[in-house]
Design an enzyme around this catalytic site. Structure first.
Site, PDB file in Angstrom:
ATOM      1  N   LYS A  67      15.124  35.950 -45.570  1.00  0.00           N
ATOM      2  CA  LYS A  67      14.362  34.478 -46.054  1.00  0.00           C
ATOM      3  C   LYS A  67      13.965  33.908 -44.563  1.00  0.00           C
ATOM      4  CE  LYS A  67      15.833  33.943 -50.617  1.00  0.00           C
ATOM      5  NZ  LYS A  67      16.395  33.095 -51.752  1.00  0.00           N
ATOM      6  N   ASP A 104      11.838  28.872 -54.363  1.00  0.00           N
ATOM      7  CA  ASP A 104      13.160  28.448 -54.673  1.00  0.00           C
ATOM      8  C   ASP A 104      13.312  27.288 -54.769  1.00  0.00           C
ATOM      9  OD1 ASP A 104      14.095  31.264 -54.461  1.00  0.00           O
ATOM     10  OD2 ASP A 104      14.408  31.151 -52.252  1.00  0.00           O
TER      11      ASP A 104
END
Length: 269
Positions: A67, A104
């Site tokens: 990420k 997210d």
């Protein structure tokens, strides 16, 4: 060929994202596919170079441990690097341009949107990409104080500073403060990872315990919280929430969230 999206990471076999996206594709009658692909860190740049030239590839979700590294490989028109500081979704434009974003934060916050968190105290475990999304969301709702527990205390302290959140950084294993919200934003407790050993006794009766790990779904942390009759949120809530935002980016359609109970039954079968 069929247009498709996928999830990439290392490891990746545990991912339930294909079940979610395929359920929505079938429900909406959309011709498409969603896959999981094991991508090592050494091949991350090569993966995106290949994807850029693949007209059937609509994009990907990005999970542990990529990420942060992905931000150096794709475009960032929304300024994700300077806000959340981690990307979990990449989409391919019609011109082949790769654009990164983060779903997210929205996925994390959705199941706790009804909580009054302004001015409250939260504990966040971890300081990686997941924790960044959590801190971004909490900072936007006016959280009063955040305590981060992390192996690297200096990294955790820097993370607090980067989001302008008041709080402190402590090593994992330090006693918990009497916080209103506890979030495990680390891989600890996940299948194949070290356990997360915490004493929840300091948490008040109204505290909410939220574990973003979903493999296993019933983590020891959540089991301990339920033994104390605390409210809990499991990792499927965030997983489905962030997937819904990504699905719309990949396939241009809003997923049928009125069928969440059916989807959850499928994911837990």
């Amino acid at each position: 060929m069929t247009r498709y999206a996928e999830v990439i990471g290392d490891p990746i076999a545990h991912s339930k994202s294909p079940i979610i996206h395929k359920f929505w594709l079938d429900a909406l009658g959309i011709e498409g596919d969603y896959r999981r692909t094991h991508v090592l860190g050494d091949d991350l740049a090569g993966y995106f170079a290949r994807a850029k030239d693949n007209g059937d590839w609509r994009g990907c979700n990005v999970t542990i441990p990529h990420k942060l590294a992905v931000m150096d490989l794709v475009g960032d028109p929304g300024g994700v690097r300077n806000t959340i500081g981690a990307m979990n979704t990449v989409i391919r434009g019609e011109d082949g341009a790769l654009i990164g974003t983060n779903t997210d934060a929205g996925g994390f916050f959705s199941p706790i949107a009804g909580l009054e968190l302004e001015g409250r105290h939260a504990v966040v475990i971890g300081a990686g990409g997941g924790a960044r999304a959590v801190l971004f969301a909490l900072s936007r709702v006016g959280i009063g104080r955040v305590t981060i527990l992390n192996r690297n205390v200096l990294k955790a302290a820097a993370l607090l500073s980067s989001f302008g959140v008041k709080g402190d950084a402590l090593p994992i294993g330090a006693p918990l403060p009497a916080a209103d919200l506890l979030v495990n934003a680390s891989p600890l407790g996940m299948d194949g990872q070290p356990p997360l050993d915490l004493d929840l006794d300091p948490l008040p009766e109204h505290a909410v315990v939220y574990d973003i790990v979903y493999a296993p779904l019933e983590t020891p942390l959540l089991a301990q919280a339920r033994d104390r009759e605390l409210d809990t949120v499991d990792g499927l809530e965030m997983l489905v929430g962030q997937a819904a935002l990504a699905f719309e980016l990949f396939f241009g359609a809003e997923p049928p969230r009125d069928r969440d109970e059916e989807l959850r039954a499928l994911l837990t079968a």
